[in-house]
Design a protein around this motif. Structure first.
Motif, mmCIF file in Angstrom:
data_model
loop_
_atom_site.group_PDB
_atom_site.id
_atom_site.type_symbol
_atom_site.label_atom_id
_atom_site.label_comp_id
_atom_site.label_asym_id
_atom_site.label_seq_id
_atom_site.Cartn_x
_atom_site.Cartn_y
_atom_site.Cartn_z
ATOM 1 N N ILE A 281 70.382 10.586 35.946
ATOM 2 C CA ILE A 281 69.405 9.658 35.380
ATOM 3 C C ILE A 281 69.142 10.118 33.956
ATOM 4 O O ILE A 281 68.905 11.301 33.711
ATOM 5 C CB ILE A 281 68.092 9.657 36.187
ATOM 6 C CG1 ILE A 281 68.360 9.214 37.620
ATOM 7 C CG2 ILE A 281 67.059 8.747 35.521
ATOM 8 C CD1 ILE A 281 67.211 9.444 38.551
ATOM 9 N N ASN A 282 69.219 9.188 33.030
ATOM 10 C CA ASN A 282 68.927 9.488 31.627
ATOM 11 C C ASN A 282 67.698 8.699 31.201
ATOM 12 O O ASN A 282 67.623 7.499 31.426
ATOM 13 C CB ASN A 282 70.116 9.121 30.731
ATOM 14 C CG ASN A 282 71.325 9.963 31.033
ATOM 15 O OD1 ASN A 282 71.261 11.175 30.976
ATOM 16 N ND2 ASN A 282 72.422 9.325 31.374
ATOM 17 N N LEU A 283 66.762 9.398 30.588
ATOM 18 C CA LEU A 283 65.532 8.797 30.085
ATOM 19 C C LEU A 283 65.471 9.030 28.581
ATOM 20 O O LEU A 283 65.617 10.169 28.119
ATOM 21 C CB LEU A 283 64.315 9.431 30.767
ATOM 22 C CG LEU A 283 62.933 9.074 30.211
ATOM 23 C CD1 LEU A 283 62.650 7.586 30.355
ATOM 24 C CD2 LEU A 283 61.864 9.898 30.915
ATOM 25 N N LEU A 284 65.282 7.964 27.820
ATOM 26 C CA LEU A 284 65.158 8.036 26.374
ATOM 27 C C LEU A 284 63.780 7.524 25.977
ATOM 28 O O LEU A 284 63.354 6.460 26.449
ATOM 29 C CB LEU A 284 66.238 7.170 25.701
ATOM 30 C CG LEU A 284 66.050 6.887 24.215
ATOM 31 C CD1 LEU A 284 66.280 8.138 23.388
ATOM 32 C CD2 LEU A 284 66.963 5.763 23.767
ATOM 33 N N ILE A 285 63.106 8.282 25.120
ATOM 34 C CA ILE A 285 61.812 7.858 24.578
ATOM 35 C C ILE A 285 61.865 8.039 23.065
ATOM 36 O O ILE A 285 62.157 9.137 22.580
ATOM 37 C CB ILE A 285 60.641 8.697 25.134
ATOM 38 C CG1 ILE A 285 60.665 8.748 26.653
ATOM 39 C CG2 ILE A 285 59.309 8.152 24.629
ATOM 40 C CD1 ILE A 285 59.749 9.810 27.235
ATOM 41 N N GLU A 286 61.601 6.969 22.325
ATOM 42 C CA GLU A 286 61.485 7.038 20.867
ATOM 43 C C GLU A 286 60.038 6.704 20.515
ATOM 44 O O GLU A 286 59.486 5.723 21.010
ATOM 45 C CB GLU A 286 62.444 6.060 20.194
ATOM 46 C CG GLU A 286 63.904 6.415 20.409
ATOM 47 C CD GLU A 286 64.852 5.437 19.751
ATOM 48 O OE1 GLU A 286 64.394 4.474 19.085
ATOM 49 O OE2 GLU A 286 66.073 5.629 19.914
ATOM 50 N N TYR A 287 59.441 7.535 19.642
ATOM 51 C CA TYR A 287 58.020 7.351 19.350
ATOM 52 C C TYR A 287 57.637 7.983 18.018
ATOM 53 O O TYR A 287 58.367 8.804 17.468
ATOM 54 C CB TYR A 287 57.164 7.946 20.472
ATOM 55 C CG TYR A 287 57.347 9.448 20.659
ATOM 56 C CD1 TYR A 287 56.457 10.357 20.102
ATOM 57 C CD2 TYR A 287 58.411 9.946 21.390
ATOM 58 C CE1 TYR A 287 56.625 11.723 20.267
ATOM 59 C CE2 TYR A 287 58.583 11.308 21.573
ATOM 60 C CZ TYR A 287 57.687 12.191 21.004
ATOM 61 O OH TYR A 287 57.863 13.543 21.162
ATOM 62 N N GLU A 288 56.475 7.589 17.527
ATOM 63 C CA GLU A 288 55.844 8.218 16.371
ATOM 64 C C GLU A 288 54.745 9.121 16.914
ATOM 65 O O GLU A 288 54.003 8.729 17.819
ATOM 66 C CB GLU A 288 55.218 7.177 15.443
ATOM 67 C CG GLU A 288 56.224 6.261 14.797
ATOM 68 C CD GLU A 288 55.563 5.164 13.975
ATOM 69 O OE1 GLU A 288 54.313 5.101 13.898
ATOM 70 O OE2 GLU A 288 56.307 4.346 13.406
ATOM 71 N N LEU A 289 54.633 10.320 16.351
ATOM 72 C CA LEU A 289 53.620 11.275 16.791
ATOM 73 C C LEU A 289 52.588 11.477 15.689
ATOM 74 O O LEU A 289 52.938 11.692 14.527
ATOM 75 C CB LEU A 289 54.269 12.620 17.139
ATOM 76 C CG LEU A 289 53.324 13.735 17.575
ATOM 77 C CD1 LEU A 289 52.661 13.382 18.911
ATOM 78 C CD2 LEU A 289 54.071 15.052 17.681
#
Length: 139
Positions: A112-120
């Motif tokens: 299972i691959n999980l990708l999260i793109e975000y601004e911190l």
């Protein structure tokens, strides 16, 4: 039913002076319940040897990261939404905010691959654009 897994977490953070990549490998437990994925693993800090227990609950719409130990806090990622949380570190508490740009879950056989793109943001100031890739290998 818990399943033993190998967890690889890769993080990419863009900063003013370039990008920084962070990688972590750990053994953990994985299970699925009520259409949500659950991943549990320990993160051991190299210098002190202190452990932080991590629980990640996710689906295609929402990711919750709960950390207890050397670092304490809960981050919630929902595409197109902001969320704030107080993050406790050995150096004091930090108010963190994430603006989630993308969540993607891909299931291939025992992986299972999980990708999260975000601004911190920390204390209302943008710190970085970030990406986390979590690879859960059930073999």
């Amino acid at each position: 039913m818990d399943k033993d897994v190998l967890v690889k977490i890769s993080g990419l953070q863009g900063a003013v002076d370039g990008e920084e990549t962070v990688e972590l490998m750990a053994r953990g437990k994985y299970y699925r319940k009520n259409n949500k994925h659950y991943l549990l693993y320990d993160d051991i800090e190299e210098e002190s040897g202190m452990t932080t227990k991590n629980t990640i609950k996710f689906n295609e719409d929402k990711v919750e990261v709960l950390r207890n130990g050397m670092v304490n806090g809960k981050l919630i990622f929902q595409q197109g939404k902001n969320s704030q949380s107080l993050y406790g570190t050995p150096y004091g508490d930090i108010l963190l905010e994430v603006m989630t740009k993308k969540i993607a879950v891909e299931e291939i056989t025992d992986n299972i691959n999980l990708l999260i793109e975000y601004e911190l943001y920390a204390d209302n100031t943008k710190v970085t654009d970030s990406k986390i890739i979590i690879d859960i290998n059930g073999q």
